[in-house]
Each structure stands twice: as C-alpha cells, then as structure tokens.
Write an enzyme that holds these catalytic residues in place. Sequence first.
Site, PDB file in Angstrom:
ATOM      1  N   PRO A 191       0.817  -1.221   0.000  1.00 54.93           N
ATOM      2  CA  PRO A 191       0.000   0.000   0.000  1.00 54.93           C
ATOM      3  C   PRO A 191       0.848   1.267   0.000  1.00 54.93           C
ATOM      4  CG  PRO A 191      -0.148  -1.171   2.118  1.00 54.93           C
ATOM      5  CD  PRO A 191       0.723  -1.986   1.230  1.00 54.93           C
ATOM      6  N   SER A 242       4.899  -8.658  -6.650  1.00 58.37           N
ATOM      7  CA  SER A 242       4.128  -7.415  -6.534  1.00 58.37           C
ATOM      8  C   SER A 242       5.030  -6.240  -6.890  1.00 58.37           C
ATOM      9  CB  SER A 242       3.560  -7.239  -5.125  1.00 58.37           C
ATOM     10  OG  SER A 242       4.422  -7.746  -4.150  1.00 58.37           O
ATOM     11  N   ALA A 284      -3.653  -7.389 -16.634  1.00 49.27           N
ATOM     12  CA  ALA A 284      -4.657  -6.385 -16.308  1.00 49.27           C
ATOM     13  C   ALA A 284      -5.889  -7.121 -15.805  1.00 49.27           C
ATOM     14  CB  ALA A 284      -4.991  -5.538 -17.530  1.00 49.27           C
ATOM     15  N   LYS A 337       8.534  -2.049 -14.496  1.00 49.83           N
ATOM     16  CA  LYS A 337       7.132  -2.202 -14.106  1.00 49.83           C
ATOM     17  C   LYS A 337       6.525  -0.850 -13.763  1.00 49.83           C
ATOM     18  CE  LYS A 337       3.333  -3.829 -12.489  1.00 49.83           C
ATOM     19  NZ  LYS A 337       2.341  -4.690 -12.997  1.00 49.83           N
ATOM     20  N   CYS A 370      -3.078  -0.060  -9.364  1.00 49.89           N
ATOM     21  CA  CYS A 370      -1.688   0.119  -9.771  1.00 49.89           C
ATOM     22  C   CYS A 370      -1.296   1.514 -10.230  1.00 49.89           C
ATOM     23  CB  CYS A 370      -1.360  -0.836 -10.915  1.00 49.89           C
ATOM     24  SG  CYS A 370      -1.264  -2.527 -10.356  1.00 49.89           S
ATOM     25  N   GLN A 386      -2.129   4.828 -10.056  1.00 46.27           N
ATOM     26  CA  GLN A 386      -1.819   5.959  -9.174  1.00 46.27           C
ATOM     27  C   GLN A 386      -0.713   5.592  -8.187  1.00 46.27           C
ATOM     28  OE1 GLN A 386      -4.525   8.879  -7.890  1.00 46.27           O
ATOM     29  NE2 GLN A 386      -4.211   8.410  -5.740  1.00 46.27           N
ATOM     30  N   LYS A 418     -13.155  -0.776 -13.792  1.00 52.69           N
ATOM     31  CA  LYS A 418     -13.292  -1.073 -15.220  1.00 52.69           C
ATOM     32  C   LYS A 418     -14.266  -2.235 -15.332  1.00 52.69           C
ATOM     33  CE  LYS A 418      -9.783  -3.591 -17.039  1.00 52.69           C
ATOM     34  NZ  LYS A 418      -8.431  -4.158 -17.277  1.00 52.69           N
TER      35      LYS A 418
HETATM   36  C1  UDX Z   1      -2.871  -2.075 -15.187  1.00 54.01           C
HETATM   37  C2  UDX Z   1      -1.921  -2.434 -16.349  1.00 54.01           C
HETATM   38  O1  UDX Z   1      -2.652  -2.422 -17.586  1.00 54.01           O
HETATM   39  C3  UDX Z   1      -1.300  -3.804 -16.103  1.00 54.01           C
HETATM   40  O2  UDX Z   1      -0.363  -4.082 -17.124  1.00 54.01           O
HETATM   41  C4  UDX Z   1      -0.626  -3.806 -14.737  1.00 54.01           C
HETATM   42  O3  UDX Z   1      -0.111  -5.103 -14.461  1.00 54.01           O
HETATM   43  C5  UDX Z   1      -1.612  -3.405 -13.649  1.00 54.01           C
HETATM   44  O4  UDX Z   1      -2.192  -2.141 -13.952  1.00 54.01           O
HETATM   45  P1  UDX Z   1      -5.375  -2.727 -14.557  1.00 54.01           P
HETATM   46  O5  UDX Z   1      -5.260  -1.602 -13.570  1.00 54.01           O
HETATM   47  O6  UDX Z   1      -5.871  -4.039 -14.085  1.00 54.01           O
HETATM   48  O7  UDX Z   1      -3.937  -3.016 -15.229  1.00 54.01           O
HETATM   49  O8  UDX Z   1      -6.351  -2.276 -15.758  1.00 54.01           O
HETATM   50  P2  UDX Z   1      -6.180  -1.359 -17.063  1.00 54.01           P
HETATM   51  O9  UDX Z   1      -6.855  -2.059 -18.176  1.00 54.01           O
HETATM   52  O10 UDX Z   1      -4.782  -0.959 -17.300  1.00 54.01           O
HETATM   53  O11 UDX Z   1      -7.047  -0.074 -16.731  1.00 54.01           O
HETATM   54  C6  UDX Z   1      -6.669   0.873 -15.744  1.00 54.01           C
HETATM   55  C7  UDX Z   1      -7.633   2.042 -15.742  1.00 54.01           C
HETATM   56  O12 UDX Z   1      -7.479   2.833 -16.908  1.00 54.01           O
HETATM   57  C8  UDX Z   1      -9.104   1.629 -15.716  1.00 54.01           C
HETATM   58  O13 UDX Z   1      -9.811   2.471 -14.827  1.00 54.01           O
HETATM   59  C9  UDX Z   1      -9.554   1.843 -17.146  1.00 54.01           C
HETATM   60  O14 UDX Z   1     -10.926   2.089 -17.265  1.00 54.01           O
HETATM   61  C10 UDX Z   1      -8.745   3.061 -17.524  1.00 54.01           C
HETATM   62  N1  UDX Z   1      -8.545   3.208 -18.989  1.00 54.01           N
HETATM   63  C11 UDX Z   1      -7.872   2.259 -19.691  1.00 54.01           C
HETATM   64  C12 UDX Z   1      -9.016   4.350 -19.631  1.00 54.01           C
HETATM   65  O15 UDX Z   1      -9.622   5.240 -19.002  1.00 54.01           O
HETATM   66  N2  UDX Z   1      -8.788   4.487 -20.989  1.00 54.01           N
HETATM   67  C13 UDX Z   1      -8.119   3.556 -21.710  1.00 54.01           C
HETATM   68  O16 UDX Z   1      -7.942   3.758 -22.918  1.00 54.01           O
HETATM   69  C14 UDX Z   1      -7.645   2.403 -21.047  1.00 54.01           C
HETATM   70  P1  ADP Z   2      -2.465  -7.716  -5.412  1.00 56.54           P
HETATM   71  O1  ADP Z   2      -3.499  -6.923  -6.167  1.00 56.54           O
HETATM   72  O2  ADP Z   2      -1.074  -7.146  -5.555  1.00 56.54           O
HETATM   73  O3  ADP Z   2      -2.512  -9.175  -5.685  1.00 56.54           O
HETATM   74  P2  ADP Z   2      -3.937  -8.092  -2.950  1.00 56.54           P
HETATM   75  O4  ADP Z   2      -4.170  -7.071  -1.866  1.00 56.54           O
HETATM   76  O5  ADP Z   2      -5.079  -8.545  -3.776  1.00 56.54           O
HETATM   77  O6  ADP Z   2      -2.763  -7.496  -3.839  1.00 56.54           O
HETATM   78  O7  ADP Z   2      -3.273  -9.403  -2.310  1.00 56.54           O
HETATM   79  C1  ADP Z   2      -2.241  -9.440  -1.388  1.00 56.54           C
HETATM   80  C2  ADP Z   2      -2.488 -10.586  -0.397  1.00 56.54           C
HETATM   81  O8  ADP Z   2      -1.294 -10.777   0.394  1.00 56.54           O
HETATM   82  C3  ADP Z   2      -3.624 -10.366   0.605  1.00 56.54           C
HETATM   83  O9  ADP Z   2      -4.580 -11.397   0.465  1.00 56.54           O
HETATM   84  C4  ADP Z   2      -2.926 -10.403   1.994  1.00 56.54           C
HETATM   85  O10 ADP Z   2      -3.716 -11.059   2.981  1.00 56.54           O
HETATM   86  C5  ADP Z   2      -1.684 -11.231   1.684  1.00 56.54           C
HETATM   87  N1  ADP Z   2      -0.572 -11.026   2.622  1.00 56.54           N
HETATM   88  C6  ADP Z   2      -0.028  -9.870   3.066  1.00 56.54           C
HETATM   89  N2  ADP Z   2       1.002 -10.101   3.897  1.00 56.54           N
HETATM   90  C7  ADP Z   2       1.159 -11.453   3.989  1.00 56.54           C
HETATM   91  C8  ADP Z   2       2.064 -12.334   4.684  1.00 56.54           C
HETATM   92  N3  ADP Z   2       3.067 -11.846   5.440  1.00 56.54           N
HETATM   93  N4  ADP Z   2       1.899 -13.670   4.536  1.00 56.54           N
HETATM   94  C9  ADP Z   2       0.898 -14.165   3.745  1.00 56.54           C
HETATM   95  N5  ADP Z   2       0.030 -13.394   3.073  1.00 56.54           N
HETATM   96  C10 ADP Z   2       0.137 -12.052   3.173  1.00 56.54           C
END
Ligand code: UDX
Ligand code: ADP
Length: 480
Positions: A89, A127, A160, A216, A272, A274, A335
Amino acid sequence: MVKICCIGAGYVGGPTMAVIALKCPSIEVAVVDISVSRITAWNSDQLPIYEPGLDEVVKQCRGKNLFFSTDVEKHIAEADIIFVSVNTPTKTRGLGAGKAADLTYWESAARMIADVSKSNKIVVEKSTVPVKTAEAIEKILTHNSKGINYQILSNPEFLAEGTAIEDLFKPDRVLIGGRETPDGQKAIKALKDVYAHWVPEERIICTNLWSAELSKLAANAFLAQRISSVNAMSALCEATGADVSEVSHAVGKDTRIGHKFLNASVGFGGSCFQKDILNLVYICECNGLPEVANYWKQVIKVNDYQKNRFVNRVVSSMFNTVSGKKIAIFGFAFKKDTGDTRETPAIDVCKGLLGDKALLSIYDPQVTEDQIQRDLSMNKFEWDHPVHLQPMSPTTMKQVSVVWDPYEAAKDSHGLCILTEWDEFKTLDYQRIYDNMPKPAFVFDGRNIVNSQKLREIGFIVYSIGKPLDSWLKDMPAVA
Ligand code: UDX
Ligand code: ADP
Ligand code: UDX
C-alpha cells in the site's frame, strides 16, 4: 518435482499461480495467505475475485497440483521457488506519507522466509515494489541466512484485471531481473524454465534486477500517461467542438503512437496506476530529480482534474444544484469485467456529488453494497489499510442506496452517470428508463459507451466525454 509457493493470494498471486499450475503439470504450486477468509474462498466454488475464465482454470488444477493454504510456514519451507505477491500500500503516515510504498507486508514475508527456510531458495518479487526493494530483501535474507543461499529475482506481473487469464496465457512479455553473478544467472534460468512451458522464448526478457523493478513502474506510468493525455485532449475537444474519438482514432493510426489505451474516460482507476506513479515520484524526489518527479505528478493531477470536471458538469447541467435530487450511478468497479473498486473513479465522483447533497442510487453487476459503503466511507489511501476503516456517517448512509437493478436505480432520478463500461449498459431499454425519470432527463456517459444520438432522439440531454456539447450543456458551462 519443482515446488513453488506464492505468498499472497490476491488479484495477482491467485490467477498467476493458477495459470502456472495449469501450464506446468509437473510443478506443485501452493498459494498461501494469512487471511483465512481469502483462502477459504479460494477453496470454495465462490472464488474471492471475479475474473473471466479463472473458475475453469482453478477447477482443473485445484487439489491436483494447485493448493490454497493458510499454512504459510510449511509451504515456504518446502518450496524451491517462492513468489512474494503481498500488498504494497501507499504509506498513510510517517516519512513519504501519501507517496512512498509501505513495505511492512513485504518485510514480514521476507523475515518469515528467513525464519523457516532450511534449503536454498529462489525468492521472486511479484508485486510492484519500489526500485531497490530486492536489495533490501536480499539484506534481510542474507543477514539471517544460516548458511542458506538465497537468490532474489524480480519478475513483475503485467496482467490487467478483467483479462488476467488471457494476459497470462499470452503475455506480451515475461520480464525476469536477477543478479549478474553465476548463481543469479542460474536462478534466472530456473524461473525461465517455468515460463518456457507455454511462453515463447523470445518473449522472455532477462535484465538486471533494477531494470526489471523500474520497468514495471515505467510501464504503468506510460500507460496512465496516455490516458491523462487523451483526457486532457477531451477537455479541449469539448471547448472547441472537436470529437475526442475522432482525434484518438487519427492519432492512434500513427504506428509510432498506436491505437491502444487512447479511450477518453472519467479517469483511470485500479490498484496500480496511481500507486505506482506516486512511488515513481517519491523515488525521483529521493534521488534529487524534482523536474522528473513533477513531470509524472502531472499525470495524476490531470486524472483528478478529469474526475472533478465530470462532477462539475453534472452539477452545472442541473441548474448548479443537485441537492436532494436522485442521481443514478451505473457502474462502480474501476473497469468492466471485475468487481474490484480499488481507486475507482466512481469513488471520487460519488463523493463529489454527495458533497453537493445529491441522493445516489448505485448499480454495479459485480460490486456488493457492503464494498460500496466501505469505499465511500474511506479516506484516500485507506483502501489497502483496512484497519483504519471508518463506518459510513449516518448522513452519507441516508444519501446512498445500492440496488441490484439498473431500472430501479434510474427510476425517479434526474440523471444517470455511467462510470464503468459494462457491456450491459449498451443494451438497456433507455426508452423505459426515460419514461420513469423527471424531465429534463440527463445521461452523463463517463465511458462513451452509449449511442448518444439514439438517446437524444428519445429525449435525453446527453453528455459524452470529449464530444461536441448539446446546446443545453453549452448554455450551462462547467468550471473545473
Ligand atoms: C494495469 C496495467 O494495464 C497492467 O499491465 C498492470 O499489471 C496493472 O495495472 P489494470 O489496472 O488491471 O492493469 O487495468 P487497465 O486495463 O490498465 O485499466 C486501468 C484504468 O485505466 C481503468 O480504470 C480503465 O478504465 C482506464 N482506462 C484504460 C481508460 O480510461 N482508458 C483507456 O484507454 C484504457
Ligand atoms: P495484489 O493486487 O497485488 O494481488 P492483494 O491485496 O489482492 O494485492 O493481495 C495481497 C495478499 O497478500 C492479501 O490477500 C494479503 O492477505 C496477503 N498477505 C499480506 N502479507 C502477507 C504475509 N506476510 N503472509 C501471507 N500473506 C500475506
Ligand atoms: C516530426 C513528426 O515525426 C512528423 O510526423 C511531423 O510531420 C513533423 O514532426 P521530424 O521533426 O521531421 O518529424 O522528425 P522526427 O523523426 O519526429 O524527430 C523529431 C525529433 O525527436 C528529432 O530531434 C529526433 O532526434 C527526436 N527523437 C525522435 C528522439 O529524441 N527520440 C526518439 O525516440 C525519436
């Protein structure tokens, strides 16, 4: 048999490991998490995340070579390769608050690995983390190594949400960063062999650790920047009478630019974009590069501007007041094809309208009432620090209702705001909706998905992002 353990059963860890298990029957994959409820859900018919195609993949492998467990220590101890996919976070307090990544979960995962390991391990950063996290993790592990050899790799995930399975099956590239030592290269090769079960070799890119970590952040920053660029253009289009879709089409035809990710919208969301940009900004500032930091900050500022602009457009169109007026919100997820609401623009738009005392009726096919209420009660960045959760204030509770039917949401509302591009919003019976709304009836399409011409024929006043304005909207200019 190679054994893989993934720490963190979230949006990244869960789908990624399910696909590795499917594509590599000879590998045993255990996904562990400290959250009992998450693991219980992964072991049930109701998976904790909604992702098209995920159910089938999990069903095919679960209990064979894919396991979900809360026994973190046992699976870490047994694994050859450990993926760390815990949450990172944004810090809410202390040094770097509001920008830097909070690595508490990462550090505790690393210390756990150091505590329970009895054999050599490859530890893979999955991550997104700040550049040089691998170095910090390496330090924790080697200072507690008890003679064990740890190799740290960075293998960022580019999937995504909504298309995770498709993205994992056919990734544009797999990126693996590691140390340039013989042991480092050996570890890279071991991970490469896992992906080589289904990813063509030329798509597997190997780099040094820092390049992989930075790539990334850079990829997400570039993608977000495209959206802010087209959204900035959308404001200018509305001011000049140009049509942002036509501009995007024409610009995207230049093969140097490309057509993807040029859809104007109410703003980008998701866990991701922001977060990674804020992180990038923080890293630049820490490295004495304020000009670079300011450049990337602007991407977020334009995104915030776009959300504000949308709210102002809604309010100004309705005679500058939405106080006591019912407004329907179509879509709350960030989305389509996901139930995820992390950083969704709907939160800021709804809060903006609530601030002007609107009454909101919200419909999203995948997001629960509980989730929406939690999101609307949270302050910025609290979404991945659930401990700080506040209950929704009684006044806000009175202003918000969540319903399971779009027609019910729209009934008696003065306007509809489309905030997520769910396909089903394209084919609703808008005549029926119009007939049950007070007039003038408005549609504010934050995703440019409805046929605005048809809606105008029905009688709606329609606002579409970056499109020539109806005369009504021209007469009621919004100031952002
Ligand atoms: C993103 C990256 O695409 C991915 O590669 C990375 O691993 C994680 O972050 P994600 O956030 O899951 O993936 O979705 P994405 O499809 O990228 O959309 C992000 C935001 O941008 C959404 O709110 C979407 O609606 C918006 N968006 C996307 C637009 O407003 N316009 C576009 O043309 C494309
Ligand atoms: P992402 O979108 O990156 O996958 P999530 O928040 O969906 O992130 O997932 C992260 C997960 O990692 C959560 O389910 C949380 O409970 C778990 N987690 C965080 N710290 C630990 C830890 N020390 N051991 C095991 N699991 C953990
Ligand atoms: C540009 C546009 O490419 C062209 O479509 C438009 O019609 C006129 O402007 P031009 O200025 O002739 O064309 O050359 P271009 O190849 O775009 O290069 C512009 C500048 O950017 C050059 O100084 C070039 O060295 C630089 N550049 C280009 C980079 O620094 N990095 C790159 O990756 C590409």
